[in-house]
Design an enzyme around this catalytic site. Structure first.
Site, PDB file in Angstrom:
ATOM      1  N   TYR A 103     -12.076  -2.828  -3.811  1.00  0.00           N
ATOM      2  CA  TYR A 103     -12.569  -2.965  -2.439  1.00  0.00           C
ATOM      3  C   TYR A 103     -14.090  -3.057  -2.401  1.00  0.00           C
ATOM      4  CZ  TYR A 103      -8.092  -2.254  -0.051  1.00  0.00           C
ATOM      5  OH  TYR A 103      -6.818  -2.400   0.455  1.00  0.00           O
ATOM      6  N   HIS A 154      -1.870  -5.359   1.496  1.00  0.00           N
ATOM      7  CA  HIS A 154      -3.117  -6.101   1.324  1.00  0.00           C
ATOM      8  C   HIS A 154      -2.763  -7.485   0.791  1.00  0.00           C
ATOM      9  CE1 HIS A 154      -7.206  -7.071  -0.054  1.00  0.00           C
ATOM     10  NE2 HIS A 154      -6.593  -7.578  -1.108  1.00  0.00           N
ATOM     11  N   LYS A 175       0.835  -1.209   0.000  1.00  0.00           N
ATOM     12  CA  LYS A 175       0.000   0.000   0.000  1.00  0.00           C
ATOM     13  C   LYS A 175       0.870   1.260   0.000  1.00  0.00           C
ATOM     14  CE  LYS A 175      -3.874  -2.217   2.361  1.00  0.00           C
ATOM     15  NZ  LYS A 175      -4.894  -2.056   3.416  1.00  0.00           N
ATOM     16  N   ASN A 227      -2.120  -0.035   6.714  1.00  0.00           N
ATOM     17  CA  ASN A 227      -1.535  -1.239   7.318  1.00  0.00           C
ATOM     18  C   ASN A 227      -0.555  -1.946   6.370  1.00  0.00           C
ATOM     19  OD1 ASN A 227      -3.423  -2.192   5.564  1.00  0.00           O
ATOM     20  ND2 ASN A 227      -4.535  -3.439   7.033  1.00  0.00           N
ATOM     21  N   GLU A 277      -9.403  -9.843  -7.782  1.00  0.00           N
ATOM     22  CA  GLU A 277      -8.483  -8.721  -7.542  1.00  0.00           C
ATOM     23  C   GLU A 277      -7.338  -8.695  -8.549  1.00  0.00           C
ATOM     24  OE1 GLU A 277      -9.268  -8.789  -2.699  1.00  0.00           O
ATOM     25  OE2 GLU A 277      -7.322  -9.372  -3.499  1.00  0.00           O
TER      26      GLU A 277
HETATM   27  P1  CMP Z   1      -7.009  -4.839   3.631  1.00  0.00           P
HETATM   28  O1  CMP Z   1      -6.383  -6.156   3.934  1.00  0.00           O
HETATM   29  O2  CMP Z   1      -6.505  -4.068   2.473  1.00  0.00           O
HETATM   30  O3  CMP Z   1      -8.577  -5.081   3.438  1.00  0.00           O
HETATM   31  C1  CMP Z   1      -9.532  -4.082   3.703  1.00  0.00           C
HETATM   32  C2  CMP Z   1      -8.940  -2.905   4.383  1.00  0.00           C
HETATM   33  O4  CMP Z   1      -9.854  -2.082   5.050  1.00  0.00           O
HETATM   34  C3  CMP Z   1      -8.001  -3.362   5.482  1.00  0.00           C
HETATM   35  O5  CMP Z   1      -6.852  -3.941   4.942  1.00  0.00           O
HETATM   36  C4  CMP Z   1      -7.773  -2.042   6.223  1.00  0.00           C
HETATM   37  O6  CMP Z   1      -6.819  -1.245   5.564  1.00  0.00           O
HETATM   38  C5  CMP Z   1      -9.131  -1.398   6.057  1.00  0.00           C
HETATM   39  N1  CMP Z   1      -9.929  -1.479   7.280  1.00  0.00           N
HETATM   40  C6  CMP Z   1     -10.424  -2.545   7.873  1.00  0.00           C
HETATM   41  N2  CMP Z   1     -11.138  -2.221   8.972  1.00  0.00           N
HETATM   42  C7  CMP Z   1     -11.080  -0.871   9.058  1.00  0.00           C
HETATM   43  C8  CMP Z   1     -11.610   0.080   9.963  1.00  0.00           C
HETATM   44  N3  CMP Z   1     -12.361  -0.303  11.000  1.00  0.00           N
HETATM   45  N4  CMP Z   1     -11.332   1.359   9.749  1.00  0.00           N
HETATM   46  C9  CMP Z   1     -10.594   1.731   8.683  1.00  0.00           C
HETATM   47  N5  CMP Z   1     -10.058   0.880   7.775  1.00  0.00           N
HETATM   48  C10 CMP Z   1     -10.304  -0.413   7.968  1.00  0.00           C
END
Ligand code: CMP
Length: 135
Positions: free
Chosen positions: A52, A118, A12, A115, A129
């Site tokens: 997403y 993904h 990311k 984070n 995806e």
């Molecule tokens: P990812 O694995 O990319 O899949 C969905 C993404 O949504 C996740 O990682 C986080 O980056 C994001 N995400 C999940 N839960 C939350 C939340 N409560 N608030 C903000 N972002 C979230």
């Protein structure tokens, strides 16, 4: 018996900005996964919304789309034994602050939306995806 699979990871914008692309991909190579495809790109809003789509009703959807479009990302298709589940284990808990040491998020990140990485959560998600990113 070996269960050869492919999966997708996306480094990311926060991971890219922190210069972690090589370190992250190296972990998967060291584990024994093969790189099948690799792409440096930046999401536009339409592509991010498709990527997403499963989260479209969540309260954080707009924040997530905005964040993933905020900078360069690297998409990578990996192949190896039980790739989907093993790569998810290596990535760690969605909340980086709660991800275990030894996982990518546990070692390299602290955020939730931001984070670091993904990873596809199923074979079906991988197909959907990876088509969006590698079309
Ligand atoms: P990812 O694995 O990319 O899949 C969905 C993404 O949504 C996740 O990682 C986080 O980056 C994001 N995400 C999940 N839960 C939350 C939340 N409560 N608030 C903000 N972002 C979230």
């Amino acid at each position: 018996m070996s269960n050869l699979e492919q999966t997708l990871i996306v480094v990311k914008p926060d991971g890219f900005k922190k210069g972690l692309v090589g370190k992250i991909i190296s972990r998967f190579e060291q584990k024994g996964f093969q790189i099948v495809n690799l792409k440096l790109f930046q999401f536009d809003v339409d592509t991010a919304k498709r990527f997403y789509e499963s989260h479209k009703d969540k309260h954080f959807f707009d924040e997530l789309v905005s964040f993933i479009c905020s900078g360069k990302t690297v998409g990578c298709i990996l192949e190896g034994t039980n790739a989907v589940s093993t790569v998810r284990l290596m990535v760690g808990n969605t909340k980086s602050s709660e991800a275990l040491p030894g996982t990518i998020r546990g070692d390299l990140g602290i955020g939730l939306t931001d984070n670091i990485i993904h990873a596809s959560d199923s074979a079906e998600s991988f197909i959907k995806e990876s088509k969006i990113i590698f079309n």
